[in-house]
Motif scaffolding. Structure first.
Motif, mmCIF file in Angstrom:
data_model
loop_
_atom_site.group_PDB
_atom_site.id
_atom_site.type_symbol
_atom_site.label_atom_id
_atom_site.label_comp_id
_atom_site.label_asym_id
_atom_site.label_seq_id
_atom_site.Cartn_x
_atom_site.Cartn_y
_atom_site.Cartn_z
ATOM 1 N N UNK A 77 23.693 0.058 15.595
ATOM 2 C CA UNK A 77 25.045 0.266 16.121
ATOM 3 C C UNK A 77 25.271 1.583 16.842
ATOM 4 N N UNK A 78 24.517 2.620 16.504
ATOM 5 C CA UNK A 78 24.836 3.948 17.030
ATOM 6 C C UNK A 78 23.847 4.437 18.081
ATOM 7 N N UNK A 79 22.561 4.223 17.858
ATOM 8 C CA UNK A 79 21.534 4.672 18.813
ATOM 9 C C UNK A 79 20.544 3.514 19.017
ATOM 10 N N UNK A 80 20.994 2.411 19.609
ATOM 11 C CA UNK A 80 20.173 1.198 19.657
ATOM 12 C C UNK A 80 18.919 1.303 20.524
ATOM 13 N N UNK A 81 18.844 2.287 21.405
ATOM 14 C CA UNK A 81 17.676 2.419 22.284
ATOM 15 C C UNK A 81 16.648 3.411 21.739
ATOM 16 N N UNK A 82 16.639 3.609 20.441
ATOM 17 C CA UNK A 82 15.755 4.590 19.813
ATOM 18 C C UNK A 82 14.270 4.240 20.001
ATOM 19 N N UNK A 83 13.487 5.244 20.367
ATOM 20 C CA UNK A 83 12.034 5.087 20.480
ATOM 21 C C UNK A 83 11.307 5.525 19.218
ATOM 22 N N UNK A 84 11.912 6.466 18.483
ATOM 23 C CA UNK A 84 11.247 7.057 17.319
ATOM 24 C C UNK A 84 12.292 7.517 16.317
ATOM 25 N N UNK A 85 12.065 7.212 15.044
ATOM 26 C CA UNK A 85 12.910 7.728 13.961
ATOM 27 C C UNK A 85 12.162 8.859 13.277
ATOM 28 N N UNK A 86 12.850 9.975 13.078
ATOM 29 C CA UNK A 86 12.296 11.095 12.308
ATOM 30 C C UNK A 86 13.215 11.341 11.121
ATOM 31 N N UNK A 87 12.639 11.439 9.929
ATOM 32 C CA UNK A 87 13.404 11.704 8.708
ATOM 33 C C UNK A 87 12.977 13.048 8.136
ATOM 34 N N UNK A 88 13.917 13.987 8.034
ATOM 35 C CA UNK A 88 13.604 15.296 7.477
ATOM 36 C C UNK A 88 14.268 16.411 8.273
ATOM 37 N N UNK A 89 13.901 17.629 8.023
ATOM 38 C CA UNK A 89 12.819 17.981 7.120
ATOM 39 C C UNK A 89 13.356 18.154 5.699
#
Length: 265
Positions: A77-89
């Protein structure tokens, strides 16, 4: 490839120092939008909600929910064209096979893989014992320097290099920058597990003895494992797959063949 669109989330919350540090670093290599929890959601695993409130934030969006909520809401819903998810740090390491299902940071990366979006989970190792409250540990933005450098490098190069054709996500753990420059090592999650439990009346205390080994720098993990690499001052990168695999097993197949669906006790 062109500059990637990156969705950044975490489990420490939108206002954490580690998230800001990675946001600033990733902004040099891609178009970054943070979609992160309003409050600390550490160790919630892949817990998910039915509905979450979302508000604008200077870095993107703040979500009243879990890291998994942030990834689902972000990608759909918010960033539908995402190429990469980063979680952190994350403030604190996420090391070993047994933490992969507990960590909100790692779980956010896992959630992304079910959308066929590659992901990087990144955490910073702080050498403390289990009884030290992480909320009391000071770690400014500079401490995350090695974690940010490794994450930015991987975000800039891993997609184009075909890394995610062979894995679903990367679990990155870096030492604090104060230890000095840290080389990058490809690792596997350690399988060492030293949880125990002690009952005292109506309470049972759960104790992870691994933290004591790490704080003392005396760990039994072999070379090539994530924990060994980080304690020795290297950045650990473990290439991992998310869906559980299933294989035919002769003993279970035999039980299935002898099962009588009509039989009742």
């Amino acid at each position: 490839m062109d500059e990637p669109t990156i969705l950044l989330t975490n489990d420490d919350g939108i206002d954490s120092v580690g998230l800001r540090a990675v946001y600033d670093g990733l902004s040099e290599v891609g178009d970054v939008t943070a979609v992160a929890p309003a409050e600390d959601q550490s160790a919630v695993g892949r817990a998910i909600s039915h509905e979450v409130d979302v508000r604008d934030h200077e870095m993107g969006y703040v979500v009243d929910g879990t890291p998994a909520d942030c990834v689902v809401a972000g990608l759909e819903a918010l960033v539908p064209e995402t190429d990469l998810v980063v979680a952190g740090c994350n403030r604190g390491a996420n090391l070993g096979a047994y933490v992969l299902g507990r960590s909100g940071t790692v779980s956010a990366a896992v959630e992304a893989t079910f959308f066929d979006v590659p992901a990087i989970a990144v955490s910073m190792y702080i050498p403390v014992r289990e009884d030290a409250a992480f909320s009391d540990i000071e770690a400014d933005g500079d401490s995350y320097g090695e974690a940010v450098r490794a994450t930015s490098y991987l975000a800039d190069h891993a997609l184009g290099a075909g890394v995610f054709e062979q894995c679903d996500y990367l679990n990155v753990n870096a030492p604090v920058a104060e230890w000095g420059p840290a080389p990058l090592e490809v690792t596997r999650p350690s399988r060492l597990y030293e949880m125990d439990a002690v009952r005292d009346g109506d309470a049972v205390t759960l104790h992870d003895r691994i933290w004591e080994h790490m704080a003392d720098g005396d760990i039994p993990d072999p070379e090539g494992t994530d924990r060994r690499a980080v304690v020795d001052g290297r950045v650990s990168v473990s290439p991992l797959t998310a869906p559980h695999t299933t294989e035919h097993h002769e003993a279970l197949d035999a039980l299935a063949e002898t099962y009588d669906a009509e039989e009742r006790p």
